[in-house]
Design a protein around this motif. Sequence first.
Motif, PDB file in Angstrom:
ATOM      1  N   HIS A  56      79.473  79.098  80.205  1.00 24.08           N
ATOM      2  CA  HIS A  56      79.668  78.895  81.650  1.00 24.08           C
ATOM      3  C   HIS A  56      78.902  77.650  82.070  1.00 24.08           C
ATOM      4  O   HIS A  56      77.919  77.275  81.426  1.00 24.08           O
ATOM      5  CB  HIS A  56      79.208  80.131  82.437  1.00 24.08           C
ATOM      6  CG  HIS A  56      77.757  80.438  82.261  1.00 24.08           C
ATOM      7  ND1 HIS A  56      77.268  81.132  81.186  1.00 24.08           N
ATOM      8  CD2 HIS A  56      76.674  80.112  83.005  1.00 24.08           C
ATOM      9  CE1 HIS A  56      75.946  81.239  81.290  1.00 24.08           C
ATOM     10  NE2 HIS A  56      75.561  80.619  82.382  1.00 24.08           N
ATOM     11  N   HIS A  88      76.795  74.990  84.799  1.00 26.80           N
ATOM     12  CA  HIS A  88      75.899  74.906  85.959  1.00 26.80           C
ATOM     13  C   HIS A  88      75.833  73.456  86.405  1.00 26.80           C
ATOM     14  O   HIS A  88      75.888  72.546  85.567  1.00 26.80           O
ATOM     15  CB  HIS A  88      74.464  75.320  85.608  1.00 26.80           C
ATOM     16  CG  HIS A  88      74.282  76.768  85.289  1.00 26.80           C
ATOM     17  ND1 HIS A  88      74.296  77.749  86.249  1.00 26.80           N
ATOM     18  CD2 HIS A  88      74.077  77.406  84.113  1.00 26.80           C
ATOM     19  CE1 HIS A  88      74.093  78.924  85.669  1.00 26.80           C
ATOM     20  NE2 HIS A  88      73.970  78.754  84.372  1.00 26.80           N
ATOM     21  N   HIS A 126      76.760  76.275  79.014  1.00 23.40           N
ATOM     22  CA  HIS A 126      75.943  76.979  78.022  1.00 23.40           C
ATOM     23  C   HIS A 126      76.302  78.458  77.947  1.00 23.40           C
ATOM     24  O   HIS A 126      77.031  78.988  78.777  1.00 23.40           O
ATOM     25  CB  HIS A 126      74.447  76.775  78.301  1.00 23.40           C
ATOM     26  CG  HIS A 126      73.904  77.569  79.450  1.00 23.40           C
ATOM     27  ND1 HIS A 126      72.572  77.850  79.590  1.00 23.40           N
ATOM     28  CD2 HIS A 126      74.509  78.155  80.516  1.00 23.40           C
ATOM     29  CE1 HIS A 126      72.381  78.560  80.677  1.00 23.40           C
ATOM     30  NE2 HIS A 126      73.514  78.759  81.265  1.00 23.40           N
ATOM     31  N   GLU A 168      74.419  82.363  77.050  1.00 24.03           N
ATOM     32  CA  GLU A 168      73.161  83.100  76.954  1.00 24.03           C
ATOM     33  C   GLU A 168      73.546  84.506  76.496  1.00 24.03           C
ATOM     34  O   GLU A 168      74.115  85.276  77.268  1.00 24.03           O
ATOM     35  CB  GLU A 168      72.489  83.147  78.335  1.00 24.03           C
ATOM     36  CG  GLU A 168      72.250  81.769  78.948  1.00 24.03           C
ATOM     37  CD  GLU A 168      72.048  81.799  80.459  1.00 24.03           C
ATOM     38  OE1 GLU A 168      73.058  81.908  81.199  1.00 24.03           O
ATOM     39  OE2 GLU A 168      70.891  81.714  80.908  1.00 24.03           O
TER      40      GLU A 168
HETATM   41 FE    FE Z   1      73.540  80.140  82.828  1.00 27.25          FE
END
Ligand code: FE
Length: 280
Positions: A59, A61, A103, A105
């Motif tokens: 996703h 940012h 990125h 996570e």
């Molecule tokens: Fe994130």
Amino acid sequence: MSVCQPVQIVTAHSVTDGAGVHLHRAIGTPHLEDLDPFLLLDEFRNDDPAQYIAGFPDHPHRGIETVTYMLAGAMRHGDNQGNAGRLGPGDVQWMTAGRGIVHSEMPEQEKGLLWGFQLWVNLAADRKMSAPRYQEIKAADIPVVTRGDVIVKVIAGALDGVSGAIHGIDVDPTYFDVALPDGAAFVHELPAGHAAFAYVFEGATETGGGDGASRVGRGHLAVLGSGDQVRLRAKGGAARVLVVAGRPLREPIVRYGPFVMNTREQIVQAIDDFRAGRFT
Ligand code: FE
């Protein structure tokens, strides 16, 4: 010296984010949309893998910094800038997304407790399109200040002449993990004009001083009003609290999911740039 009294106490609300991760969100809900310069605070604490295993696949940012602080378990991260790593208990990642990163996570475990926090810190208008930057700090490299039985991990900011592990962040943040035995107090002078909150994640505290003090229990965030000094005291058992502060930006906030900019046009541009693969 004036004490910062709690002006609002917010319950962290249950939300689902990423690919189905159950979280408790204290900042970034209709109850507290933001606390300039902070845009979001999540606590993830789960020992049921079904509640976290899907993680946060790729996703984007833009326009913010994301700060991940792990207490238990491990997350693996990777991004389109070629960075990758593993965050274990006590580790911190301070990621400045700037003009854009993509990125992931993901939990690096299939069972057991996954526990930690993610904080979003806004970037000033003239820094939103800056180059992405990472600071990754291992638990062992986070300075610890002890005052009697009170133990403080100094992630960012300064305490008793000890500088935090994270450097060079525009809003000059304070980020402490404060562990208090029952009845113990923590008093800290904040940089002038900074906005601050205290988020209790174990036990309960009396937050503030004198008649203005309030009890703040686990899973609650106290927004601290103007003043010079944060005051906390553990009540009814040991307590652990995140004490976070930063310089307010006082700029317009327009947010759309993982993009936080100053105008609607900049959000449209962010969506366009992401779709066109310009987050490189
Ligand atoms: Fe994130």
